[in-house]
Design an enzyme around this catalytic site. Structure first.
Site, short mmCIF file in Angstrom:
data_model
loop_
_atom_site.label_atom_id
_atom_site.label_comp_id
_atom_site.label_asym_id
_atom_site.label_seq_id
_atom_site.Cartn_x
_atom_site.Cartn_y
_atom_site.Cartn_z
N LYS A 49 3.15 2.06 4.08
CA LYS A 49 3.19 3.50 4.30
C LYS A 49 4.28 4.20 3.49
O LYS A 49 4.29 5.42 3.38
CB LYS A 49 3.34 3.83 5.78
N1 PMP Z 1 -0.98 -1.66 9.33
C1 PMP Z 1 0.18 -1.12 9.71
C2 PMP Z 1 1.24 -2.01 10.23
C3 PMP Z 1 0.36 0.27 9.63
O1 PMP Z 1 1.52 0.82 10.03
C4 PMP Z 1 -0.69 1.07 9.14
C5 PMP Z 1 -0.53 2.56 9.12
N2 PMP Z 1 -0.91 3.16 10.36
C6 PMP Z 1 -1.87 0.45 8.75
C7 PMP Z 1 -1.98 -0.93 8.85
C8 PMP Z 1 -3.06 1.21 8.26
O2 PMP Z 1 -2.84 1.85 7.03
P1 PMP Z 1 -3.63 3.15 6.67
O3 PMP Z 1 -3.04 4.27 7.50
O4 PMP Z 1 -3.39 3.37 5.23
O5 PMP Z 1 -5.06 2.94 7.01
#
Ligand code: PMP
Length: 473
Positions: A49
């Site tokens: 992120k």
């Molecule tokens: N895994 C973790 C540990 C995250 O913090 C996030 C973000 N919410 C994600 C996966 C998913 O990523 P995205 O928001 O880009 O779908």
């Protein structure tokens, strides 16, 4: 070891992106495609992120909606908030992060360490509830002078940064040999952006999703993988999916039960030396399935969003895993040995059923109490613990009018034990745990106080039986 000459950054933000790929060596199935993992914890704020956080802030500065002295506000299960707090520190903004209460203590401590103000809010509430993470963050942004809501769920800079960086990095690092991309979706930014880029090169995109997440067609009930998938509160009127998630980007979805995910997380640490979070375990569990199918000519890349260091109190805590039924205690007798074999299956009544309908279910039911659950359109025989709202007995409904919803008459939520807990330890834990005590149908049957109290038995995080405390020996 590579060159001794590392780069010199103008700020820590230059370190965002360009993360290494690591080949898995020991856990890939024999005859399967190689699996390489994108080490997104190598970003300076510790997760994938960071990319979205930096991109959203730079874009907002450019558009003039975030000005010097301003305050960055976001609703985040942790990592986006951590990324934004880091960017805010470097670029001189204040930062307020609204996080669900179930967020790990480590993530909350990290947010505060970067100087962010953390506002905790209940996580499992309907989408329309003003306490919902997104609603509360939106309100705080509006009420804060100079406030700017990053809005990772609707901000195109989130997926776009993955089209511009994560996708091209993976294509270049594999020399164009990648055949399958595997990634989970929270906002969907990672899979949408990375997937769009790699699709243009003919790569198959596979979404990894917790089994009960709505994204992959699950019933929306709670699961134990933080920050990924889509939970649905049963009282949500309109289920809103993130605008940035192009759900058409995935060629297919692998739905992975929490047990498979968390056992993969443990194997990654112990067999590959990779300490990662549960969403990374989810992606690798799915990637191992894809590898077996793709065969030796394939090359599977899984995106591993963050490190296990911020989940030491959860996924790497044996007591946490054991009490939820994910892991067996080293010594017996185990709870399931004491209970004896029986088919998993929890008889339940939805909270919206009438008292008369509940009485009909109770007729002939022999358990110590009948669990009352959140109404879900499902024929499930196992239930997520937060979906169990309480229990009833024939006695507790005595004299109650038959036409009202039974949910309003449910007694306390029962205590729970893992099926692989040491039975003596589980009994001891329950005797110090009052959540099942005071239950209307409990107490006073001869085998000691509370021996009739209902206890849920959990397998892989879900309730599969309801027994009485006395049944535990
Ligand atoms: N895994 C973790 C540990 C995250 O913090 C996030 C973000 N919410 C994600 C996966 C998913 O990523 P995205 O928001 O880009 O779908």
């Amino acid at each position: 070891m590579g060159s001794i000459e590392g780069p010199v950054y103008t700020s820590v933000l230059d370190g965002v992106g360009a993360t290494p790929l690591v080949r898995l060596n020991r856990i890939v199935p024999a005859g399967g495609a190689p699996v390489w993992v994108k080490t997104e914890w190598a970003n300076p704020g510790g997760s994938v992120k960071d990319r979205a956080a930096l991109a959203m802030v730079l874009d907002a500065e450019q558009r003039g909606v975030l000005r010097p002295g301003g305050t960055i506000v976001e609703g985040s299960s942790g990592n986006t908030g951590i990324g934004l707090a880091m960017v805010a520190a470097v670029r001189g903004y204040a930062c307020i992060v609204v996080a669900p209460e179930r967020t790990t203590a480590e993530k909350i401590a990290l947010l505060r360490a970067y100087g962010a103000e953390v506002v905790l809010t209940p996580g499992l509430v309907p989408r329309e509830d003003p306490r919902h993470v997104v609603n509360l963050a939106t309100r705080i942004a509006e009420e804060t002078p100079g406030g700017w809501l990053a809005d990772q769920y609707g901000n195109p800079a989130n997926p776009d940064v993955h089209t511009a960086t994560t996708g091209p990095e993976i294509w270049a690092q594999t020399g164009g040999r990648i055949t399958h991309l595997v990634a989970g979706a929270g906002t969907g930014g990672t899979i949408t952006g990375t997937g769009h880029h790699l699709h243009e090169h003919g790569v198959t995109v596979v979404a990894a999703d917790p089994e009960t997440s709505r994204y992959g067609g699950g019933d929306g009930s709670p699961y134990n993988v933080e920050a990924v998938g889509h939970y649905l509160h049963p009282l949500t009127e309109q289920d809103v999916w993130p605008a940035v998630y192009d759900t058409g980007v995935a060629d297919r979805t692998e739905r992975v039960p929490d047990g498979e995910t968390l056992r993969t997380v443990r194997r990654l640490a112990r067999e590959e030396g990779l300490l990662v979070g549960a969403s990374a375990g989810l992606a690798v569990a799915a990637a191992l399935r894809v590898s077996a199918e793709a065969g030796p000519d394939g090359l599977v890349v899984a995106v591993l969003p963050d490190s296990g260091r911020i989940y030491l109190s959860k996924y790497f805590d044996d007591a946490w895993l054991t009490t939820l039924g994910f892991l067996d205690a080293p010594e017996g007798p185990l709870v399931r040995d004491v209970l004896g074999a029986s088919e998993p299956g929890l008889t339940v009544v939805p909270a919206t059923a009438t008292v008369d309908e509940a009485r009909a279910v109770l007729d002939g039911y022999t358990g110590p109490a009948l669990p009352v659950v959140q109404p879900r359109a499902t024929s499930a025989t196992t239930w997520a613990v937060p979906d169990v709202v309480g229990t009833i007995t024939a006695a507790s409904l005595d004299g109650v009018r038959g036409d009202g919803p039974v949910g309003t008459h449910a007694g306390p939520v029962p205590a729970a034990v893992g099926h692989g807990e040491n039975a003596d330890a589980a009994r001891e834990r329950l005797s110090g745990n009052e959540s099942g005590a005071g239950f209307a149908g409990g107490c006073g049957s001869g085998a000691g106080p509370g021996s009739e109290d209902p206890v849920l038995v959990l397998v892989d995080g879900r309730a599969v039986h309801l027994v009485s405390r006395g049944d535990l020996g």
